[in-house]
Design a protein around this motif. Structure first.
Motif, PDB file in Angstrom:
ATOM      1  N   SER A  50       0.823  -1.204   0.000  1.00  0.00           N
ATOM      2  CA  SER A  50       0.000   0.000   0.000  1.00  0.00           C
ATOM      3  C   SER A  50       0.862   1.260   0.000  1.00  0.00           C
ATOM      4  N   ARG A  57       1.441   6.331  -7.091  1.00  0.00           N
ATOM      5  CA  ARG A  57       0.247   7.115  -7.395  1.00  0.00           C
ATOM      6  C   ARG A  57       0.531   8.616  -7.275  1.00  0.00           C
ATOM      7  N   ALA A  64      -5.226   4.881 -10.015  1.00  0.00           N
ATOM      8  CA  ALA A  64      -6.041   3.904  -9.316  1.00  0.00           C
ATOM      9  C   ALA A  64      -7.513   4.258  -9.487  1.00  0.00           C
ATOM     10  N   THR A  65      -8.333   3.221  -9.678  1.00  0.00           N
ATOM     11  CA  THR A  65      -9.775   3.405  -9.720  1.00  0.00           C
ATOM     12  C   THR A  65     -10.407   2.397  -8.774  1.00  0.00           C
ATOM     13  N   ARG A  66     -11.502   2.780  -8.206  1.00  0.00           N
ATOM     14  CA  ARG A  66     -12.222   1.891  -7.281  1.00  0.00           C
ATOM     15  C   ARG A  66     -13.381   1.255  -8.038  1.00  0.00           C
ATOM     16  N   SER A  69     -15.496  -2.549  -3.835  1.00  0.00           N
ATOM     17  CA  SER A  69     -14.523  -2.534  -2.739  1.00  0.00           C
ATOM     18  C   SER A  69     -13.106  -2.818  -3.232  1.00  0.00           C
ATOM     19  N   THR A  70     -12.946  -2.969  -4.546  1.00  0.00           N
ATOM     20  CA  THR A  70     -11.654  -3.317  -5.129  1.00  0.00           C
ATOM     21  C   THR A  70     -10.993  -2.084  -5.726  1.00  0.00           C
ATOM     22  N   VAL A  71      -9.699  -1.910  -5.449  1.00  0.00           N
ATOM     23  CA  VAL A  71      -8.930  -0.831  -6.062  1.00  0.00           C
ATOM     24  C   VAL A  71      -8.067  -1.452  -7.151  1.00  0.00           C
ATOM     25  N   TYR A  73      -5.195  -0.814 -10.185  1.00  0.00           N
ATOM     26  CA  TYR A  73      -4.111   0.069 -10.616  1.00  0.00           C
ATOM     27  C   TYR A  73      -3.779  -0.180 -12.079  1.00  0.00           C
TER      28      TYR A  73
END
Length: 111
Positions: A50, A57, A64-66, A69-71, A73
């Motif tokens: 992280s 980032r 990064a996009t959400r 609940s998942t990010v 890259y």
């Protein structure tokens, strides 16, 4: 070359100067990856990954996009892939030169 530009370039290369960050970039060459997929490929604690993703980032080299609940890259541009390819070629040449030196040293040791 202006000092500020040299400082910015040095900061950019320092940002690349971590093995986890390089590994993340290499994995993203194949396309977008969720954090859980990156964790499965890289043997580090989630907190370490992280932190390294945050550095990438902030530098703008990844985005990064959400998705729920998942990010996920992704590399910010194709230039990153080109940079990694150039680095690989340079490293290959450097290591080949070191191997030639090792061969010569071994020849001298036999004399």
């Amino acid at each position: 070359m202006p000092v500020l530009l040299c400082q910015a370039k040095a900061q950019f290369f320092r940002m690349l100067g971590h093995p986890v960050r390089i590994r993340v970039l290499e994995l993203l060459l194949d396309g977008p990856k969720a954090v859980r997929d990156l964790l499965a490929e890289i043997d580090v604690e989630a907190s370490n990954l992280s932190a390294q993703l945050a550095v990438l980032r902030r530098s703008g080299i990844v985005t990064a996009t959400r998705e729920g609940s998942t990010v996920v890259y992704v590399l910010a541009g194709a230039d990153v892939a080109e940079l990694l390819g150039v680095a690989r070629r340079i490293l290959t040449e450097v290591l080949a030169g070191q191997n030639e030196l090792l061969v010569e040293l071994r020849k001298e040791a036999v004399r």
